[in-house]
Design a protein around this motif. Structure first.
Motif, PDB file in Angstrom:
ATOM      1  N   GLN A 211       4.471 -17.081  -4.829  1.00  0.00           N
ATOM      2  CA  GLN A 211       4.762 -17.275  -6.159  1.00  0.00           C
ATOM      3  C   GLN A 211       3.972 -17.946  -6.937  1.00  0.00           C
ATOM      4  O   GLN A 211       4.198 -17.856  -8.531  1.00  0.00           O
ATOM      5  CB  GLN A 211       5.744 -19.354  -5.910  1.00  0.00           C
TER       6      GLN A 211
ATOM      7  N   GLU B 157       4.380 -14.677  -8.657  1.00  0.00           N
ATOM      8  CA  GLU B 157       4.615 -13.696  -9.225  1.00  0.00           C
ATOM      9  C   GLU B 157       5.028 -15.198 -10.775  1.00  0.00           C
ATOM     10  O   GLU B 157       5.767 -14.391 -12.209  1.00  0.00           O
ATOM     11  CB  GLU B 157       6.372 -14.795  -8.687  1.00  0.00           C
ATOM     12  N   SER B 158       4.039 -16.299 -10.623  1.00  0.00           N
ATOM     13  CA  SER B 158       4.168 -17.240 -12.037  1.00  0.00           C
ATOM     14  C   SER B 158       3.633 -16.321 -13.124  1.00  0.00           C
ATOM     15  O   SER B 158       4.265 -16.453 -14.555  1.00  0.00           O
ATOM     16  CB  SER B 158       3.671 -18.286 -11.936  1.00  0.00           C
TER      17      SER B 158
ATOM     18  N   LEU C 289       5.413 -13.224 -14.178  1.00  0.00           N
ATOM     19  CA  LEU C 289       6.986 -13.596 -15.110  1.00  0.00           C
ATOM     20  C   LEU C 289       6.651 -13.881 -16.350  1.00  0.00           C
ATOM     21  O   LEU C 289       7.017 -13.890 -17.612  1.00  0.00           O
ATOM     22  CB  LEU C 289       7.692 -15.007 -14.552  1.00  0.00           C
TER      23      LEU C 289
ATOM     24  N   SER D  41       1.503  -6.000 -11.627  1.00  0.00           N
ATOM     25  CA  SER D  41       2.747  -6.260 -10.055  1.00  0.00           C
ATOM     26  C   SER D  41       1.319  -5.302  -9.351  1.00  0.00           C
ATOM     27  O   SER D  41       2.156  -5.322  -8.084  1.00  0.00           O
ATOM     28  CB  SER D  41       3.476  -4.559 -10.491  1.00  0.00           C
TER      29      SER D  41
ATOM     30  N   LEU E 107       1.238  -6.986  -4.745  1.00  0.00           N
ATOM     31  CA  LEU E 107       2.744  -8.147  -4.999  1.00  0.00           C
ATOM     32  C   LEU E 107       3.852  -7.408  -5.085  1.00  0.00           C
ATOM     33  O   LEU E 107       4.562  -8.250  -4.661  1.00  0.00           O
ATOM     34  CB  LEU E 107       2.524  -8.459  -6.144  1.00  0.00           C
ATOM     35  N   SER E 108       4.096  -6.203  -5.544  1.00  0.00           N
ATOM     36  CA  SER E 108       5.418  -5.273  -5.971  1.00  0.00           C
ATOM     37  C   SER E 108       5.914  -4.982  -4.453  1.00  0.00           C
ATOM     38  O   SER E 108       7.257  -4.686  -4.248  1.00  0.00           O
ATOM     39  CB  SER E 108       4.939  -3.789  -6.329  1.00  0.00           C
TER      40      SER E 108
ATOM     41  N   SER F 185       7.349  -8.653  -3.577  1.00  0.00           N
ATOM     42  CA  SER F 185       8.013  -9.511  -3.982  1.00  0.00           C
ATOM     43  C   SER F 185       9.584  -8.809  -5.107  1.00  0.00           C
ATOM     44  O   SER F 185       9.092  -8.184  -5.321  1.00  0.00           O
ATOM     45  CB  SER F 185       7.528  -9.971  -5.597  1.00  0.00           C
TER      46      SER F 185
ATOM     47  N   LEU G 171      10.636  -9.598  -7.182  1.00  0.00           N
ATOM     48  CA  LEU G 171      11.104  -9.898  -8.296  1.00  0.00           C
ATOM     49  C   LEU G 171      10.068  -8.993  -8.915  1.00  0.00           C
ATOM     50  O   LEU G 171      11.181  -9.116 -10.124  1.00  0.00           O
ATOM     51  CB  LEU G 171      10.528 -11.922  -9.160  1.00  0.00           C
ATOM     52  N   VAL G 172       9.374  -8.416  -8.755  1.00  0.00           N
ATOM     53  CA  VAL G 172       8.800  -7.288  -9.785  1.00  0.00           C
ATOM     54  C   VAL G 172       9.684  -6.444 -10.165  1.00  0.00           C
ATOM     55  O   VAL G 172       9.783  -5.960 -11.009  1.00  0.00           O
ATOM     56  CB  VAL G 172       7.633  -6.476  -8.114  1.00  0.00           C
TER      57      VAL G 172
END
Length: 407
Positions: free
Chosen positions: A198, A201-202, A205, A330, A343-344, A347, A349-350
């Motif tokens: 996270q 991710e922050s 984002l 990412s 991360l990709s 997550s 979210l990516v």
């Protein structure tokens, strides 16, 4: 040791090689180069400079080195690179970087020629540091170069927080201190420790939200396009070369543009904030594939064709085709159950943010207010754009709809 009060990190202690570099002319020039270039046409308080940002990057690099247990000459080399990482920026930061690169082959992180001699080289030599090794770190080379320039670099951590602070936009707010404390090296890669998906991710984002509201705001993009056209013309019509341009500051470039007959009109428009308007603001799906990757020469041809179709002077048309959306963050690596993963891969979210980036992408055609509509109509026909009679639209009805559409 020198202590400097900073608007973001409070007090920054500058010592060692960083203190020696602080008052060298290449670093002091950064006081006269705004961090966000033409974004100040949108957010008047965004007057912070590359100098402030360099201090912030040095501070976060220092924190990262302490956390990672890196000391001695290796650490001093990273501190020097952090302080010097932006000395290669041309005036108005990234706004004219592509023009400089086309003519010199250098981007802002290629600083070997700047560090090789002069006061910077002497300051580095006084601290037994090799300028070429420091320049390599600025370019992100080697294991420690990832601290200064990489997917999880301290450069990104500082500019997001600093840009959000000075624009007043809340989206870039991240916990930079936590990010720094979560860093570790695994097999030569800089990664975030366990439990920090996270946190990564922050960062992703924040960058994704800052892009449409700050970095790619349409007014900033229009002013940037006008500045680029004027700068290109300055190099074409005068004895100024790209090497000289690269060493100017913001004021120096604006003065040069005012004093050149071929660029004075655009310079005065920028002085008065008398900017061109959007004739077209087209989504990626509306743009022919061959137009997405067009080069500068082809763009100039398209501008002339649109101007002829609209029966306006060629100077009255600017075609702005941004690069395809990308998300370098990412590729950040995180530890998950003892395994390094991108991360990709971890997550969900990516993919959502990648889709949002594509939705936010816009091709722009700009013209003076009195001819913007006529130019927009001509551009749709000439460029083969697949859009309806509304030339400027930020959201398609029914697709990623806004709350206003349901009122």
């Amino acid at each position: 040791m020198t202590t400097i009060k900073d608007s973001v990190h409070d007090h920054i202690a500058v010592e060692g090689v960083a203190a020696a570099l602080l008052d060298t002319p290449p670093v002091q020039r950064l006081r006269r180069v705004k961090q966000l270039g033409t974004v100040t046409f949108v957010y008047p308080s965004a007057n912070h400079t590359r100098f402030e940002h360099s201090l912030g990057v040095y501070h976060l690099a220092n924190e990262a080195l302490a956390h990672l247990g890196i000391e001695g000459r290796q650490a001093e080399r990273v501190r020097a690179a952090a302080m010097l990482h932006d000395v290669g920026h041309a005036p108005y930061s990234h706004n004219v970087e592509d023009i400089v690169h086309r003519r010199t082959g250098k981007y802002h992180d290629d600083v070997h020629d700047i560090l090789d001699d002069g006061p910077v080289a002497r300051a580095l030599a006084d601290h037994d540091l090799d300028p070429a090794a420091v320049a390599d770190l600025v370019a992100g080379d080697g294991e420690l170069g990832q601290i200064v320039s990489g997917e999880l670099d301290v450069d990104r951590m500082d500019y997001l927080v600093r840009d959000a602070h000075h624009t007043g936009v809340p989206y870039g707010t991240i916990d930079a201190e936590r990010l720094v404390r979560a860093l570790r090296f695994v097999d030569g890669d800089l990664v975030l420790d366990e439990g920090n998906v996270q946190t990564a991710e922050s960062l992703l984002l924040a960058r994704a939200l800052m892009n449409p509201t700050v970095y790619s705001h349409h007014v900033a993009r229009i002013a940037k396009a006008m500045l680029r056209r004027a700068t290109q013309r300055l190099l074409d019509r005068t004895d100024t070369d790209a090497g000289q341009l690269r060493r100017m500051d913001d004021c120096g470039l604006r003065v040069a543009l005012r004093e050149c007959d071929a660029t004075a009109a655009l310079a005065h428009r920028l002085d008065r904030r008398d900017l061109y308007k959007r004739g077209v603001w087209a989504e990626m799906e509306a743009v022919p594939e061959n137009l997405l990757d067009t080069d500068q020469a082809a763009i100039a041809d398209h501008e002339r064709a649109v101007a002829e179709a609209a029966n306006v002077d060629p100077d009255a048309v600017i075609l702005d085709v941004p690069g395809r959306p990308s998300m370098k963050e990412s590729s950040s690596r995180v530890l998950v159950n003892g395994e390094v993963r991108r991360l990709s891969e971890q997550s969900t979210l990516v993919n959502a943010l990648r889709a949002a980036q594509r939705d936010q992408w816009r091709l722009g055609v700009y013209a003076p207010a009195e001819s913007a509509e006529r130019v927009g109509n001509a551009a749709v026909r000439t460029l083969g754009l697949d859009i309806d009679d509304t030339r400027v639209r930020d959201v398609r009805p029914g697709v990623h709809a806004t709350l206003d559409e349901f009122n």
